[in-house]
Design an enzyme around this catalytic site. Structure first.
Site, short mmCIF file in Angstrom:
data_model
loop_
_atom_site.label_atom_id
_atom_site.label_comp_id
_atom_site.label_asym_id
_atom_site.label_seq_id
_atom_site.Cartn_x
_atom_site.Cartn_y
_atom_site.Cartn_z
N LYS A 196 0.86 -1.30 0.01
CA LYS A 196 0.02 0.12 0.04
C LYS A 196 0.71 1.35 -0.09
O LYS A 196 2.11 1.30 0.25
CB LYS A 196 -1.13 -0.13 1.20
CG LYS A 196 -2.15 -0.95 0.89
CD LYS A 196 -3.18 -0.93 2.15
CE LYS A 196 -4.33 -2.00 1.66
NZ LYS A 196 -5.13 -2.19 2.81
N ARG B 168 -3.07 -9.90 5.30
CA ARG B 168 -3.53 -10.06 3.91
C ARG B 168 -2.37 -9.44 3.06
O ARG B 168 -2.13 -8.26 2.90
CB ARG B 168 -4.88 -9.30 3.62
CG ARG B 168 -5.43 -9.46 2.42
CD ARG B 168 -6.77 -8.50 2.20
NE ARG B 168 -7.35 -8.68 0.95
CZ ARG B 168 -6.95 -7.88 -0.27
NH1 ARG B 168 -6.13 -6.88 -0.20
NH2 ARG B 168 -7.83 -7.89 -1.36
#
Ligand code: HH2
Length: 255
Positions: free
Chosen positions: A203, A237
């Site tokens: 991210k 995740r």
């Protein structure tokens, strides 16, 4: 949890596995690398992403869920739509991962009736606009209160407490400082008694800390995943399963 994006536009791997056959192959490879759960998604939630129509999401996701589940994989479906949840459950998925925390009509009922697992994530706003001006008076209690309210709603709707997972939703309507505060809050979030999932893989925050482009964030993502586990996350995740599993295994032996 390994990420299987069946999308043309996901932020890190959009288009790479948009073809169901390639997505299935990718999912099985992630399982071989050590993923315990394969998270199949057909709608990108990257900042600015437009919603995907129900028919299109079903077309992307269901064949992949079905094939992976048939092969014995533990599959979660990453969706905000109750119709996709229902179809994925019928196709063999055992967990529903909802970045909208089961706020859409019939979503609580759908997971409750099927007896599947439910991952409820915090998001401020919607993917299309969430990164325009994230604002909290105090991010930790606001996110924690929201997640506890969603857990209560799931339980009141008939989902067993032991099937609920909470996720603070890194990058979903959050600045880097909000993400940092929530990362440091993981031990307190975990203390509420529900397993916590952390999704930080590749991210923007990792890019901000390292100065790396999206496909060059593996080391930064592994470091963050390992720290998340040390901070109490029970699930991470990730896109890069193999290096993450290696890092966690080494830590477990040497800690
Ligand atoms: N992050 C993304 C998608 N789904 N689900 C949970 N529970 N937690 C997360 O942090 C999370 C999530 C975004 O990552 P990705 O799937 O790679 O991107 P995109 O939404 O662009 O497909």
């Amino acid at each position: 949890m390994g990420v299987v994006n069946v999308t043309p536009n996901s932020f890190s791997d959009g288009g790479r596995y948009a073809d169901p056959a390639r997505a299935i192959e990718h999912g099985l490879a992630l399982r071989d690398e050590g993923a315990d759960i394969l998270d199949v998604g057909g709608e990108s939630t990257r900042p600015g992403a437009e919603p995907v129509a129900l028919d299109e999401e079903l077309r992307r996701v269901i064949p992949v869920v079905e094939a992976l589940a048939k092969d014995g994989a533990l599959v979660s479906v990453d969706t905000m739509k109750s119709e996709v949840m229902q179809a994925a459950i019928e196709a063999g998925c055992a967990i529903v991962n909802d970045v909208n925390a089961f706020r859409a009509p019939r979503s609580v009922e759908t997971v409750a009736a099927a007896g599947v697992g439910a991952i409820a994530m915090h998001m401020q706003g919607s993917p299309r606009t969430m990164q325009q001006a994230p604002h909290y008076d105090d991010v930790e209690p606001e996110v924690t209160d929201f997640l506890r309210e969603r857990a209560r709603a799931l339980e009141a709707g008939g989902v067993a407490r032991g099937r609920i997972v909470l996720d603070p939703g890194f990058g979903f309507g959050k600045t880097v400082d909000h993400n940092k505060a929530l990362f440091r809050a993981l031990p307190r979030l975990a203390a509420h008694g529900y397993p916590v999932l952390a999704g930080v893989s590749r991210k923007k925050m990792i890019g901000d800390f390292t100065g790396r482009a999206i496909d060059d964030r593996v080391a930064g993502s592994v470091a963050a995943a390992l720290l998340a586990v040390q901070n109490g996350a029970r699930l991470v995740r990730v896109h890069d399963v193999k290096p993450t599993v290696d890092a966690i295994n080494v830590w477990m032996e040497l800690r």
